[in-house]
Design a protein around this motif. Structure first.
Motif, short mmCIF file in Angstrom:
data_model
loop_
_atom_site.label_atom_id
_atom_site.label_comp_id
_atom_site.label_asym_id
_atom_site.label_seq_id
_atom_site.Cartn_x
_atom_site.Cartn_y
_atom_site.Cartn_z
N GLU A 44 0.64 -1.08 -0.05
CA GLU A 44 0.09 -0.01 0.09
C GLU A 44 0.69 1.37 -0.10
O GLU A 44 0.42 2.31 -0.66
CB GLU A 44 -1.03 0.15 1.09
N ILE A 45 2.06 1.11 0.83
CA ILE A 45 2.83 2.51 0.72
C ILE A 45 3.95 2.44 -0.10
O ILE A 45 3.83 3.42 -1.04
CB ILE A 45 3.36 2.77 2.12
N LYS A 46 4.63 1.45 -0.23
CA LYS A 46 5.88 1.37 -1.13
C LYS A 46 5.50 1.25 -2.60
O LYS A 46 5.91 1.87 -3.56
CB LYS A 46 6.78 0.38 -0.63
N ALA A 96 4.31 1.87 12.67
CA ALA A 96 5.04 3.12 12.94
C ALA A 96 6.64 2.82 12.97
O ALA A 96 7.45 3.76 12.35
CB ALA A 96 4.76 3.59 14.17
N ASN A 97 7.14 1.58 13.41
CA ASN A 97 8.17 1.15 13.44
C ASN A 97 8.83 1.23 12.04
O ASN A 97 10.24 1.55 11.76
CB ASN A 97 8.76 -0.05 14.17
N LEU A 98 8.24 0.69 11.42
CA LEU A 98 8.52 0.42 9.66
C LEU A 98 8.64 1.78 9.27
O LEU A 98 9.85 2.03 8.48
CB LEU A 98 7.45 -0.44 8.96
N ALA A 138 13.51 5.22 4.26
CA ALA A 138 14.29 6.31 4.22
C ALA A 138 13.41 7.54 3.68
O ALA A 138 13.47 8.81 4.02
CB ALA A 138 15.22 5.91 3.00
N TYR A 139 12.11 7.03 3.07
CA TYR A 139 11.06 7.84 2.46
C TYR A 139 10.49 8.64 3.46
O TYR A 139 10.60 9.88 3.71
CB TYR A 139 10.07 7.15 1.84
N PHE A 140 10.40 8.05 4.89
CA PHE A 140 9.77 8.78 6.02
C PHE A 140 10.68 9.77 6.55
O PHE A 140 10.31 10.69 7.28
CB PHE A 140 9.10 7.95 6.69
N ILE A 141 12.09 9.12 6.60
CA ILE A 141 13.08 9.79 7.39
C ILE A 141 13.35 10.96 6.60
O ILE A 141 13.33 12.38 7.23
CB ILE A 141 14.40 8.99 7.37
N GLU A 142 13.49 11.13 5.33
CA GLU A 142 13.97 12.27 4.43
C GLU A 142 12.71 13.29 4.82
O GLU A 142 12.97 14.63 4.71
CB GLU A 142 13.80 11.98 3.03
N ARG A 143 11.54 12.86 4.70
CA ARG A 143 10.38 13.86 4.88
C ARG A 143 9.90 14.22 6.13
O ARG A 143 9.04 14.74 6.33
CB ARG A 143 9.29 13.25 4.12
#
Ligand SMILES: CC(C)(COP(=O)(O)OP(=O)(O)OC[C@H]1O[C@@H](n2cnc3c(N)ncnc32)[C@H](O)[C@@H]1OP(=O)(O)O)[C@@H](O)C(=O)NCCC(=O)NCCS
Length: 383
Positions: free
Chosen positions: A250-252, A300-302, A307-312
């Protein structure tokens, strides 16, 4: 022309006024209500103490606290014609749409609805805070064909809500959890619904109209509607072992959004999410069913490791773990957002009073990019 104009799409970072009500520090992940840290308020304060703080600028003493509690409880009766209107609405109506309609109807039975003097606004703020609570609790009953229950004059807001919802003496742990949830959601700077409420007030419209505008704005899934959507997402995932595959698909792969993650202002963990995560885990473990907390935590841990969530800088916001708190208390998923609205009443009304005290009409601009100087065509010559 367009080169000279700076467009603030989404109004990011636009400061519309001064306020003494709350500080949202998105860089450090801090939230302060009129000087007090949200963590301290969530741990110690009654919802009514926070209401008093926002309406008066200081915490109440014992006498003042009892007075505001009693005022809200006594004003929480919903006039019979509004309850009769509620009975006529479709039972499957969207609950925030129901709350919007019925809050508007309350104005017709409030003798001070068109009086926006400071004293009348303060009295209406108390009545509306109580009446919205009564409507939210009783819509759950009305749509199931259960009899309406009137608020008790000796209860706090959290007690009254649980009492009317369940029709029995409220259980202490549930009341404490609802109280903490309400404290955490009471106020949050210049969010979309508060902004719209202040904009309505800035035209010299009345408090009921401003609250109806705010409720309609909170309803959206990018704002208050996200708590309901977050829970629907956890339910769709269904089992802890589905979290990884769901995230990948769903997300990636499909590029979807995790509801309850991300925030316009917080680029660090929302401090309310930290408190709610702790509450959600304790409640879930005590209930004997930790599954929904585990699903939320693993997802939430995933995201936190991606990287996508970390960058943003995307972190859980207030709606993420509050969904687990409310679901563990066995509240109906589509009633989560009305519960948010009921909690935000104190913040909205405080902002309406602050706007009224030092008003200037809000009237922004927009850059016109349409056609110019077209020749007028009579009707019979148009294609
Ligand atoms: C709250 C929200 C609307 C803030 O949005 P915003 O400040 O306008 O930021 P954007 O939507 O532009 O998001 C910035 C980037 O992060 C992505 N993003 C934001 N939230 C995301 C989420 N929950 N899941 C996945 N990606 C997300 C956006 O797609 C965008 O990616 P891009 O840079 O590749 O275009 C947004 O984070 C969101 O939709 N969250 C889910 C709904 C929600 O929880 N709302 C309650 C807020 S309290």
């Amino acid at each position: 022309m367009s080169d000279e104009v700076k467009i603030y799409k989404g109004l990011d970072g636009v400061v519309i006024d001064e306020s003494k009500l709350s500080l949202v520090n998105g860089t450090d992940g801090k939230l302060i209500y009129s000087g007090y840290k949200i963590e301290d308020l969530a741990e110690h304060a009654l919802y009514e103490e926070v209401v008093y703080l926002l309406w008066n600028g200081h915490l109440p003493n014992a006498t003042e606290l009892e007075a505001v509690r009693a005022e809200i409880a006594a004003g929480a009766e919903v006039p019979a014609p509004v309850l009769a209107m509620a009975q006529m609405l479709p039972k499957d109506a969207e609950p925030m749409a129901v709350l919007r309609t019925l809050t508007s109807a309350l104005a017709h039975y409030d003798d001070e609805s068109e009086d926006s003097s400071p004293a009348a606004n303060r009295r209406k703020a108390a009545r509306l805070t109580g009446q919205v609570m009564t409507l939210v609790a009783n819509w759950s009953r009305i749509r199931k064909g259960l009899p309406v229950i009137a608020p008790r004059h000796d209860y706090t807001v959290a007690q009254n809500y649980m009492y009317m919802l369940r029709g029995e003496a409220p259980e202490v742990n549930a009341v404490n959890a609802i109280n903490a949830f309400m404290v955490l959601l009471t106020e949050h700077g210049m969010n979309a619904s508060t902004f719209v409420g202040r904009a309505t007030t800035s035209t010299k419209s009345d408090m009921h109209s401003a609250i109806v505008s705010a409720i309609g704005t909170l309803k959206g899934s990018l704002h208050g509607g996200a708590n309901t959507e977050a829970m629907r997402m956890f339910l769709e995932i269904g089992e802890v072992e589905n979290v990884g595959p769901w995230f990948e698909r769903e997300i990636k792969e499909l590029g979807g959004k995790i509801m309850g993650i991300g925030h316009r202002v917080y680029k660090a963990l929302d401090p309310r999410a930290a408190v709610l995560k702790d509450r959600a885990e304790k409640l879930a473990r005590a209930s004997g069913n930790g599954k929904w907390f585990d699903i939320a935590d693993q997802l939430a841990n995933l995201a936190r490791a991606d990287a996508y969530f970390i960058e943003r800088k995307l972190y859980p916001n207030v709606d993420y773990f509050s969904a687990i708190v409310l679901y563990t208390l066995e509240l109906e998923v589509d009633m989560f957002t009305p519960l948010f609205a009921m909690s935000r009443m104190a913040g909205w009304t405080a902002h309406i009073m602050e706007q009224t005290a030092n008003n200037r009409l809000m009237r922004p601009d927009v850059l016109y990019t349409g056609a110019m100087d077209l020749p007028w065509l009579p009707l019979d010559q148009r294609p």
